[in-house]
Design a protein around this motif. Sequence first.
Motif, mmCIF file in Angstrom:
data_model
loop_
_atom_site.group_PDB
_atom_site.id
_atom_site.type_symbol
_atom_site.label_atom_id
_atom_site.label_comp_id
_atom_site.label_asym_id
_atom_site.label_seq_id
_atom_site.Cartn_x
_atom_site.Cartn_y
_atom_site.Cartn_z
ATOM 1 N N VAL A 93 0.838 -1.207 0.000
ATOM 2 C CA VAL A 93 0.000 0.000 0.000
ATOM 3 C C VAL A 93 0.873 1.257 0.000
ATOM 4 O O VAL A 93 1.846 1.356 0.756
ATOM 5 C CB VAL A 93 -0.909 0.035 1.257
ATOM 6 C CG1 VAL A 93 -1.828 1.253 1.209
ATOM 7 C CG2 VAL A 93 -1.719 -1.245 1.401
ATOM 8 N N ASP A 94 0.502 2.211 -0.839
ATOM 9 C CA ASP A 94 1.103 3.553 -0.791
ATOM 10 C C ASP A 94 0.065 4.533 -1.315
ATOM 11 O O ASP A 94 -1.000 4.124 -1.812
ATOM 12 C CB ASP A 94 2.389 3.615 -1.633
ATOM 13 C CG ASP A 94 3.298 4.773 -1.222
ATOM 14 O OD1 ASP A 94 4.288 4.535 -0.494
ATOM 15 O OD2 ASP A 94 3.006 5.925 -1.615
ATOM 16 N N LEU A 95 0.377 5.816 -1.196
ATOM 17 C CA LEU A 95 -0.547 6.848 -1.697
ATOM 18 C C LEU A 95 -0.061 7.419 -3.018
ATOM 19 O O LEU A 95 -0.722 8.279 -3.600
ATOM 20 C CB LEU A 95 -0.676 7.983 -0.659
ATOM 21 C CG LEU A 95 -1.161 7.563 0.731
ATOM 22 C CD1 LEU A 95 -1.145 8.758 1.690
ATOM 23 C CD2 LEU A 95 -2.561 6.962 0.652
ATOM 24 N N VAL A 96 1.111 6.976 -3.482
ATOM 25 C CA VAL A 96 1.700 7.507 -4.715
ATOM 26 C C VAL A 96 1.615 6.424 -5.796
ATOM 27 O O VAL A 96 2.150 5.320 -5.614
ATOM 28 C CB VAL A 96 3.169 7.923 -4.483
ATOM 29 C CG1 VAL A 96 3.844 8.307 -5.786
ATOM 30 C CG2 VAL A 96 3.229 9.070 -3.484
ATOM 31 N N GLN A 97 0.953 6.737 -6.898
ATOM 32 C CA GLN A 97 0.680 5.720 -7.910
ATOM 33 C C GLN A 97 1.961 5.144 -8.506
ATOM 34 O O GLN A 97 2.045 3.938 -8.782
ATOM 35 C CB GLN A 97 -0.215 6.294 -9.021
ATOM 36 C CG GLN A 97 -0.779 5.249 -9.967
ATOM 37 C CD GLN A 97 -1.580 4.153 -9.239
ATOM 38 O OE1 GLN A 97 -2.365 4.443 -8.322
ATOM 39 N NE2 GLN A 97 -1.370 2.898 -9.616
ATOM 40 N N GLU A 98 2.985 5.979 -8.723
ATOM 41 C CA GLU A 98 4.236 5.471 -9.301
ATOM 42 C C GLU A 98 4.816 4.353 -8.431
ATOM 43 O O GLU A 98 5.354 3.368 -8.933
ATOM 44 C CB GLU A 98 5.279 6.596 -9.441
ATOM 45 C CG GLU A 98 4.985 7.588 -10.560
ATOM 46 C CD GLU A 98 4.079 8.750 -10.122
ATOM 47 O OE1 GLU A 98 3.376 8.602 -9.092
ATOM 48 O OE2 GLU A 98 4.083 9.771 -10.826
ATOM 49 N N ARG A 99 4.708 4.521 -7.108
ATOM 50 C CA ARG A 99 5.274 3.516 -6.200
ATOM 51 C C ARG A 99 4.384 2.270 -6.145
ATOM 52 O O ARG A 99 4.887 1.158 -5.994
ATOM 53 C CB ARG A 99 5.500 4.144 -4.817
ATOM 54 C CG ARG A 99 6.660 5.144 -4.878
ATOM 55 C CD ARG A 99 6.991 5.789 -3.557
ATOM 56 N NE ARG A 99 8.332 6.409 -3.650
ATOM 57 C CZ ARG A 99 8.892 7.127 -2.697
ATOM 58 N NH1 ARG A 99 8.266 7.329 -1.550
ATOM 59 N NH2 ARG A 99 10.108 7.620 -2.858
ATOM 60 N N VAL A 100 3.080 2.468 -6.269
ATOM 61 C CA VAL A 100 2.165 1.320 -6.325
ATOM 62 C C VAL A 100 2.451 0.509 -7.595
ATOM 63 O O VAL A 100 2.523 -0.728 -7.560
ATOM 64 C CB VAL A 100 0.697 1.801 -6.292
ATOM 65 C CG1 VAL A 100 -0.262 0.626 -6.485
ATOM 66 C CG2 VAL A 100 0.402 2.519 -4.974
ATOM 67 N N ASP A 101 2.645 1.209 -8.719
ATOM 68 C CA ASP A 101 2.954 0.526 -9.982
ATOM 69 C C ASP A 101 4.265 -0.255 -9.862
ATOM 70 O O ASP A 101 4.377 -1.387 -10.342
ATOM 71 C CB ASP A 101 3.062 1.543 -11.129
ATOM 72 C CG ASP A 101 1.716 2.193 -11.444
ATOM 73 O OD1 ASP A 101 0.674 1.630 -11.057
ATOM 74 O OD2 ASP A 101 1.727 3.268 -12.074
#
Length: 341
Positions: free
Chosen positions: A195-203
């Motif tokens: 889980v994260d709030l930043v899409q780049e890191r989720v990707d």
Amino acid sequence: MRAVMLPGDRKVVHAEFPDPRPGPGQVLIQIKASGLCGSELHGIYQRDPSASTCLDGKIPGHEPSGVVVEIGDGVTAVKPGDRVLVYHIAGCGDCKFCRMGWMINCTTNKRSYGWDANGGHAEYMVAEAVNCIHLPEPLTFADGAHIACGGGTAYQALCRLQLSGRDRFAIFGLGPVGLGALIEAKAMGATVYAVDLVQERVDLASELGADVAMNGSDVDPLKVIADLSHGEGVEAAADFSGSGAGRNSALDACGVFGRVAWVGEGNLTTVEPSPQILHKQLTVIGSWVCGLWQMEELAGFMVRKGISFEPMISHRFSLDEIDEGLRLFDTGRTGKIVIEP
Ligand SMILES: [Zn+2]
Ligand SMILES: [Zn+2]
């Protein structure tokens, strides 16, 4: 030699330093990779320059990896030509914690490379020989740099959680430490919800093999985790964000008898002990960096499991380009960034 200084307020100063020489018990290392770390970003790069700090006049960079080029008197464990990473905290050598390899907990005479002793954002650095850990093939120097702080930090938490293939493991916070934890947890066999709030890191977490990667801005991760675990909750969880929300989510994602590690630094956090911890019979640990031997163990584990931190490295820069690396890292949207002088 060329080196960098970070006086605060997001400034970068490129400077020439005298070539360092190793004293007794020390080695001179030609830096091949030097990682950027979140603690350095917050504690050094972004800091208010009027606040005095132990870093004044010192070279930052506490994730050094490179090749030994010269050894001082009395050094026998490493020799010129050896590939090494540096456990970044030098201790007094005599206290209980130093003798255990836990120099991070030395209270007698602790110096941290990249904080109050010169670190790795330079062409060369001097380190205590006892702090050098052999970097086995086929691990890269960038692997070594990440083991030297972020990777080792994640590894201690996972080991103390006794993570295994029996566990569903929830990770909150997908900065470099959380992403490294994901790679290590998959190699230990766990099912990982990231889980994260930043899409780049989720990707990036998806690409690195997370079983489920989710953006907490788009979905309620606790609801998703409850659904995935048929209402049971996960066996283990860790917070790498350092936020109150992340810490609470790690507690709340776990089922009865769950194990939780808090790793991310800073911030005040409010919890309700009875419903969140006591009634669920949770084990909650604090985990800070790791012991010297654990970095050595992690390097061996990575070789045996055939894993590398290379896939989580989003950017690489030369020492001359470090300004751009820090600026990008400061956006919070990158994976790992390494400087290769
Ligand atoms: Zn660090
Ligand atoms: Zn000590």
